[in-house]
Design an enzyme around this catalytic site. Structure first.
Site, PDB file in Angstrom:
ATOM      1  N   SER A 171      41.708  -6.242  -3.149  1.00 33.06           N
ATOM      2  CA  SER A 171      41.115  -6.399  -1.821  1.00 33.06           C
ATOM      3  C   SER A 171      42.259  -6.608  -0.838  1.00 33.06           C
ATOM      4  O   SER A 171      43.130  -5.751  -0.735  1.00 33.06           O
ATOM      5  CB  SER A 171      40.116  -7.561  -1.818  1.00 33.06           C
ATOM      6  OG  SER A 171      39.478  -7.680  -0.568  1.00 33.06           O
ATOM      7  N   HIS A 203      38.520  -2.797  -1.670  1.00 30.89           N
ATOM      8  CA  HIS A 203      37.518  -3.149  -0.668  1.00 30.89           C
ATOM      9  C   HIS A 203      37.887  -2.569   0.697  1.00 30.89           C
ATOM     10  O   HIS A 203      38.998  -2.781   1.187  1.00 30.89           O
ATOM     11  CB  HIS A 203      37.389  -4.662  -0.547  1.00 30.89           C
ATOM     12  CG  HIS A 203      36.783  -5.300  -1.751  1.00 30.89           C
ATOM     13  ND1 HIS A 203      36.851  -6.647  -1.984  1.00 30.89           N
ATOM     14  CD2 HIS A 203      36.082  -4.779  -2.800  1.00 30.89           C
ATOM     15  CE1 HIS A 203      36.227  -6.937  -3.118  1.00 30.89           C
ATOM     16  NE2 HIS A 203      35.766  -5.813  -3.638  1.00 30.89           N
ATOM     17  N   ASP A 240      35.200 -10.952  -6.547  1.00 34.67           N
ATOM     18  CA  ASP A 240      34.862  -9.670  -7.159  1.00 34.67           C
ATOM     19  C   ASP A 240      35.946  -9.284  -8.161  1.00 34.67           C
ATOM     20  O   ASP A 240      37.139  -9.390  -7.887  1.00 34.67           O
ATOM     21  CB  ASP A 240      34.737  -8.605  -6.065  1.00 34.67           C
ATOM     22  CG  ASP A 240      34.140  -7.301  -6.574  1.00 34.67           C
ATOM     23  OD1 ASP A 240      33.456  -7.322  -7.617  1.00 34.67           O
ATOM     24  OD2 ASP A 240      34.352  -6.269  -5.912  1.00 34.67           O
TER      25      ASP A 240
END
Length: 202
Positions: A22, A49, A142
């Protein structure tokens, strides 16, 4: 769990590497994938992401810098050897047992779509012990569950050293979920990736 890379690295063949990141992930991937050797055969799939309402240019950016084919994954696209794939924004990316991609618009997971967990869990089902998962810098949880699913399937799990990560939340969440096979800085994760490719090629 090892924090220094065994040399030589010995393990049964890995047929896919899935990577998740991310915040700070683009720079981390640039270090990890820089100057891959010619003849690269190991396929790799990345969830990074991104905002859902913007087009992704990741495939174009990395294609200009890498000597291997780079594509944005599409629904039903078969997985080719020696290719790097990026999840498109706004869709969950899964890997089917037939070794092709599947896209879905199901609800975000941990506020993320695409979700690293979704990619890793589906890849664990498809590849079992022939899978390696790398989780890099990021600002939410995540990937922790997905990496654990890879571990349960007998695959290899590797996490960027949280002390090196630009944002340590994602690596630390993975470490809280299970003890991965390797916790390494990017340069040693790159060495591990090269050894996985060498094992794959034989």
């Amino acid at each position: 769990m090892t924090t220094t890379l065994p040399r030589p690295y010995t393990r049964k063949r890995v047929d896919m590497v899935v990577l998740g990141a991310s915040a700070g992930g683009i720079d981390a991937l640039m270090v990890l994938l820089h100057d891959l050797p010619t003849g690269w055969r190991l396929p790799m799939t990345v969830v990074l992401h991104l905002p859902e309402n913007h087009d992704s240019h990741l495939a174009e950016i990395f294609a200009q810098r890498l000597p291997i084919p780079v594509h944005e994954a599409a629904d039903k696209m078969p997985i080719a050897v020696g290719t790097l794939y990026f999840a498109p924004p706004g869709y969950h990316l899964s890997i089917e047992r037939e070794r092709c991609f599947s896209l879905s618009c199901e609800a975000p997971v941990l506020f993320s779509r695409p979700s690293i967990d979704v990619l890793m869990a589906s890849a664990a089902d498809a590849y079992g012990p022939a899978l390696a998962g790398f989780l890099l810098t990021g600002a939410n949880d995540d990937g922790a569950e997905g990496l654990y699913r890879i571990h349960l399937a007998g695959g290899l799990t590797a996490v960027q050293d949280p002390k090196e990560a630009l944002i340590s939340i994602m690596p630390n969440a993975a470490l809280a979920r299970h003890a991965p096979d390797h916790v390494l800085p990017l340069r040693e994760l790159r060495a591990l990736l090269l050894q996985l490719e060498a094992a794959h090629a034989h």
